[in-house]
Design a protein around this motif. Structure first.
Motif, PDB file in Angstrom:
ATOM      1  N   MET A   3       0.819  -1.208   0.000  1.00 20.61           N
ATOM      2  CA  MET A   3       0.000   0.000   0.000  1.00 20.61           C
ATOM      3  C   MET A   3       0.854   1.259   0.000  1.00 20.61           C
ATOM      4  SD  MET A   3      -3.052  -1.055   2.599  1.00 20.61           S
ATOM      5  CE  MET A   3      -4.072  -2.478   2.222  1.00 20.61           C
ATOM      6  N   ILE A   4       2.138   1.094   0.340  1.00 17.36           N
ATOM      7  CA  ILE A   4       3.064   2.224   0.347  1.00 17.36           C
ATOM      8  C   ILE A   4       3.918   2.223  -0.915  1.00 17.36           C
ATOM      9  CG2 ILE A   4       4.933   3.344   1.629  1.00 17.36           C
ATOM     10  CD1 ILE A   4       3.875   1.871   4.130  1.00 17.36           C
ATOM     11  N   THR A   5       4.432   1.049  -1.290  1.00 14.94           N
ATOM     12  CA  THR A   5       5.299   0.968  -2.466  1.00 14.94           C
ATOM     13  C   THR A   5       4.516   1.027  -3.770  1.00 14.94           C
ATOM     14  OG1 THR A   5       5.229  -1.454  -2.362  1.00 14.94           O
ATOM     15  CG2 THR A   5       7.041  -0.343  -1.210  1.00 14.94           C
ATOM     16  N   ALA A   6       3.261   0.556  -3.758  1.00 12.59           N
ATOM     17  CA  ALA A   6       2.410   0.604  -4.955  1.00 12.59           C
ATOM     18  C   ALA A   6       1.012   1.059  -4.530  1.00 12.59           C
ATOM     19  CB  ALA A   6       2.359  -0.765  -5.632  1.00 12.59           C
ATOM     20  N   PRO A   7       0.864   2.323  -4.109  1.00 12.46           N
ATOM     21  CA  PRO A   7      -0.416   2.799  -3.578  1.00 12.46           C
ATOM     22  C   PRO A   7      -1.509   2.834  -4.641  1.00 12.46           C
ATOM     23  CG  PRO A   7       1.090   4.633  -3.899  1.00 12.46           C
ATOM     24  CD  PRO A   7       1.879   3.384  -4.133  1.00 12.46           C
ATOM     25  N   SER A   8      -2.746   2.655  -4.194  1.00  7.32           N
ATOM     26  CA  SER A   8      -3.876   2.671  -5.115  1.00  7.32           C
ATOM     27  C   SER A   8      -4.371   4.082  -5.397  1.00  7.32           C
ATOM     28  CB  SER A   8      -5.031   1.844  -4.529  1.00  7.32           C
ATOM     29  OG  SER A   8      -5.461   2.412  -3.292  1.00  7.32           O
ATOM     30  N   MET A   9      -3.837   5.088  -4.669  1.00  3.66           N
ATOM     31  CA  MET A   9      -4.240   6.485  -4.856  1.00  3.66           C
ATOM     32  C   MET A   9      -3.002   7.347  -4.955  1.00  3.66           C
ATOM     33  SD  MET A   9      -7.329   6.776  -2.080  1.00  3.66           S
ATOM     34  CE  MET A   9      -6.249   6.243  -0.745  1.00  3.66           C
ATOM     35  N   SER A  10      -3.166   8.505  -5.566  1.00  4.45           N
ATOM     36  CA  SER A  10      -2.032   9.416  -5.702  1.00  4.45           C
ATOM     37  C   SER A  10      -2.523  10.854  -5.618  1.00  4.45           C
ATOM     38  CB  SER A  10      -1.316   9.183  -7.041  1.00  4.45           C
ATOM     39  OG  SER A  10      -0.257  10.106  -7.205  1.00  4.45           O
ATOM     40  N   ALA A  11      -1.751  11.719  -4.973  1.00  7.50           N
ATOM     41  CA  ALA A  11      -2.086  13.136  -4.892  1.00  7.50           C
ATOM     42  C   ALA A  11      -1.616  13.843  -6.162  1.00  7.50           C
ATOM     43  CB  ALA A  11      -1.427  13.770  -3.668  1.00  7.50           C
ATOM     44  N   ARG A  12      -2.435  14.737  -6.669  1.00  3.81           N
ATOM     45  CA  ARG A  12      -2.095  15.453  -7.893  1.00  3.81           C
ATOM     46  C   ARG A  12      -0.992  16.475  -7.622  1.00  3.81           C
ATOM     47  NH1 ARG A  12      -6.707  19.188 -10.270  1.00  3.81           N
ATOM     48  NH2 ARG A  12      -6.044  20.426  -8.473  1.00  3.81           N
ATOM     49  N   PRO A  13       0.057  16.510  -8.438  1.00  4.87           N
ATOM     50  CA  PRO A  13       1.103  17.524  -8.248  1.00  4.87           C
ATOM     51  C   PRO A  13       0.577  18.904  -8.611  1.00  4.87           C
ATOM     52  CG  PRO A  13       1.480  16.295 -10.278  1.00  4.87           C
ATOM     53  CD  PRO A  13       0.337  15.619  -9.573  1.00  4.87           C
ATOM     54  N   PRO A  14       1.191  19.964  -8.109  1.00  2.00           N
ATOM     55  CA  PRO A  14       0.713  21.311  -8.419  1.00  2.00           C
ATOM     56  C   PRO A  14       0.889  21.635  -9.895  1.00  2.00           C
ATOM     57  CG  PRO A  14       2.826  21.403  -7.291  1.00  2.00           C
ATOM     58  CD  PRO A  14       2.380  19.977  -7.234  1.00  2.00           C
ATOM     59  N   PHE A  15      -0.021  22.475 -10.428  1.00  2.00           N
ATOM     60  CA  PHE A  15       0.075  22.873 -11.829  1.00  2.00           C
ATOM     61  C   PHE A  15       1.291  23.760 -12.073  1.00  2.00           C
ATOM     62  CE2 PHE A  15      -4.637  22.183 -11.671  1.00  2.00           C
ATOM     63  CZ  PHE A  15      -4.638  21.095 -12.532  1.00  2.00           C
ATOM     64  N   GLN A  16       1.649  24.561 -11.079  1.00  2.95           N
ATOM     65  CA  GLN A  16       2.769  25.477 -11.249  1.00  2.95           C
ATOM     66  C   GLN A  16       3.431  25.706  -9.895  1.00  2.95           C
ATOM     67  OE1 GLN A  16       0.684  28.891 -12.754  1.00  2.95           O
ATOM     68  NE2 GLN A  16       0.124  29.638 -10.728  1.00  2.95           N
ATOM     69  N   LYS A  17       4.672  26.124  -9.944  1.00  3.65           N
ATOM     70  CA  LYS A  17       5.416  26.419  -8.720  1.00  3.65           C
ATOM     71  C   LYS A  17       4.868  27.700  -8.104  1.00  3.65           C
ATOM     72  CE  LYS A  17      10.066  27.426  -7.030  1.00  3.65           C
ATOM     73  NZ  LYS A  17       9.937  26.523  -5.866  1.00  3.65           N
TER      74      LYS A  17
END
Length: 249
Positions: A118-132
């Motif tokens: 669940m840590i090495t291959a998680p089923s969910m992911s947080a979206r990275p920011p569109f811009q810095k």
């Protein structure tokens, strides 16, 4: 159906996270069991010397001194922690981002083998920011000032481009997809205000502390938000009543 051992663990977790007595009905609703089952489980926990105080109809509290192994995590708790840490790693300041990565590594090192995927291959992911995000203030230092109740002098550029100088008592940093904001008490306006970090032109961290503990200021801020929502709802209801009255010539 939840195993009984897991249910007993969850009852302890419910009591640990609450700052007030929790009734059997509340626990039964969250765990999807009968109130009678909760009564029986609480009695068993007390029999196992778990320091739970209270009674039926009033609610139960867990002694603050009680401790359990800190990483007896369920699969859902692991996924929640990893998802949150992913978001912080992508969106937080440098110090918080590194702390989030360290947190994931520490969880991976101590959880049982069956939870590691669940840590090495998680089923969910947080979206990275569109811009810095271009902050005009040191976010790491700002977090320190929030914790210690320090004042900050900022030069701030508003939406129209006009600059002003303010002394603020920072309360909390709000994270959004395309910006960060500082909720603070503004000495100039004598009220709570929000300031976008990308519109801060310059910031000076003062040695001066504002009166009272940071927690008290945060409670005042939360109450001010509730009061504004209540006033807005009252105005909306008044507007609906006026619109319901037929127009008379």
């Amino acid at each position: 159906m939840m195993r009984r051992a897991d249910r007993l663990f969850q009852i302890i977790q419910l009591l640990r996270r609450s700052s007030r007595p929790v009734t059997a009905a509340e626990m039964a609703a969250e765990l999807e069991v009968s109130v009678r089952t909760i009564y029986r489980d609480v009695a068993d926990l007390i029999g196992q010397r778990v320091p739970i105080a209270g009674e039926a109809g009033f609610g139960y509290v867990l002694d603050d001194a009680y401790d359990m192994p800190p990483l007896m995590l369920t699969s859902d708790e692991v996924e929640a922690a990893v998802l949150g840490a992913q978001w912080v790693a992508a969106n937080g300041d440098v110090v918080l981002a590194n702390a989030a990565r360290d947190l994931i590594a520490k969880i991976l090192a101590v959880v049982p083998e069956q939870l590691r995927p669940m840590i090495t291959a998680p089923s969910m992911s947080a979206r990275p920011p569109f811009q810095k995000l271009n902050d005009g203030i040191d976010i790491v230092r700002l977090r320190q000032w929030i914790r210690t109740g320090g004042k900050v002098r900022i030069s701030y550029r508003d939406e129209e481009g006009a600059e002003s100088e303010r002394v603020i008592w920072p309360i909390i940093i709000g994270y959004f997809d395309n910006r960060r904001t500082i909720a603070a008490w503004c000495e100039k306006r004598q009220d709570f205000r929000s300031f976008r970090t990308d519109r801060v032109v310059e910031a000076a961290f003062l040695d001066e502390k504002y009166p009272g503990p940071p927690g008290a200021l945060r409670l005042r801020w939360k109450q001010a938000i509730l009061d504004r929502y209540a006033a807005r709802e009252k105005d909306c209801q008044a507007g609906r009543k006026r619109s319901a009255v037929p127009f008379m010539q």
